[in-house]
Design an enzyme around this catalytic site. Sequence first.
Site, PDB file in Angstrom:
ATOM      1  N   ARG A  75       1.001  -1.122   0.021  1.00 36.68           N
ATOM      2  CA  ARG A  75      -0.170  -0.048   0.402  1.00 36.68           C
ATOM      3  C   ARG A  75       0.826   1.156   0.035  1.00 36.68           C
ATOM      4  O   ARG A  75       1.722   1.030   0.124  1.00 36.68           O
ATOM      5  CB  ARG A  75      -1.101   0.221   1.675  1.00 36.68           C
TER       6      ARG A  75
ATOM      7  N   ARG B  69      -9.480   5.289   7.223  1.00 33.90           N
ATOM      8  CA  ARG B  69      -8.273   4.487   7.045  1.00 33.90           C
ATOM      9  C   ARG B  69      -8.156   5.465   5.944  1.00 33.90           C
ATOM     10  O   ARG B  69      -7.119   5.173   4.573  1.00 33.90           O
ATOM     11  CB  ARG B  69      -8.125   3.198   7.429  1.00 33.90           C
TER      12      ARG B  69
ATOM     13  N   ARG C 248     -14.930  -6.880   5.769  1.00 29.51           N
ATOM     14  CA  ARG C 248     -14.356  -6.325   7.498  1.00 29.51           C
ATOM     15  C   ARG C 248     -15.163  -6.276   8.359  1.00 29.51           C
ATOM     16  O   ARG C 248     -14.522  -6.730   9.334  1.00 29.51           O
ATOM     17  CB  ARG C 248     -13.116  -5.064   6.935  1.00 29.51           C
TER      18      ARG C 248
END
Length: 292
Positions: free
Chosen positions: A137, A231, A242
């Site tokens: 990332r 985030r 998630r």
Amino acid sequence: MLLSRRFSCALARARAPSLVRGRPLPPCAARTTPPAPSSPPRRLMSSSSAGWQHSSHRPPPPPPPPHPGADKDQLFRGLEAALGTAFSSEPLAPPPQPMILVISGPSGVGKDAVIKRLQEEREGIHFVVTATSRAMRPGEVEGKDYYFVSKEEFLTMIEREELLEYALVYGEYKGIPKQQIRDYMAKGCDIVLRVDIQGAATLRQILGESAVFIFLVAESEEALVKRLIHRKTETSDMLLVRVATAREEVKHMKNFDYVVVNAQGKLEEAVKQVESIIDAEKSKIHKRHVNI
Ligand SMILES: Nc1nc2c(ncn2[C@@H]2O[C@H](COP(=O)(O)OP(=O)(O)O)[C@@H](O)[C@H]2O)c(=O)[nH]1
Ligand SMILES: Nc1ncnc2c1ncn2[C@@H]1O[C@H](COP(=O)(O)OP(=O)(O)O)[C@@H](O)[C@H]1O
């Protein structure tokens, strides 16, 4: 009485060191025939605690008050002589052993943030960098966040039994290199492993009670979801996966040793709590023994 008489004699000898030094202690100071107890042995520990022993020795009576002229050094040597052995300067507590800390919890709860602060706060902590087949990332660093490898490379690591544990997490392989743990434990470092819940379950099977398992939670489900959204690393589809997974994962809390709340804006408190757990574990008499 006998001991206190012995002590008085010893103290007298200690006051005239030139007469005593280098000579063996006279027989009265040797622990040959301990005085017969006139009453049952005093219990030093609670009888209700299973496994605790009762002392079979009577504690020595308190030494008589030092002679007005005796200095601290004389008193010290007098006590040694009365007991018949020198006082050891060896540490009384066993040395702390390196430990393995497994930190788990739902995605986005703050595992990485807690571990990063923990490393800044405390020396001798090694965060095991795991291997993953997921893409890097923005902002992530090779060898710091993960070892980023291809799927083929990961499969080779599995084949060579290089991983303590591995799992497919959200479609990507994640695994813990064994050698890294061995190397850092040999240096005396405490090991921190960050895994998802299934990884923690597998590690519990492998490590049993030899590691300490901490479950990190947000103060509420609502707070966790807001943190994940903030985030900005997931698509809305991935967010849904998630969040739904997190709801299931919280049910596994009971398999952990400790739970730590990482509340919004209270990262420092969570880190302090983890530190307290480490300190408490290091103070245990019966330590956990790791064998990897
Ligand atoms: N089982 C297992 N899980 C891991 C390992 N390394 C990382 N993870 C977990 O994989 C999950 C997903 O990690 P990541 O893709 O970085 O996403 P994030 O949790 O959203 O930061 C996290 O819960 C990590 O704790 C590993 O070696 N084994
Ligand atoms: N106590 C906290 N209060 C506010 N934000 C936090 C707190 N702990 C972590 N965060 C933030 O929440 C997000 C998820 O944290 P992260 O450490 O990446 O979670 P995880 O490793 O569990 O997936 C990050 O943006 C992080 O900076």
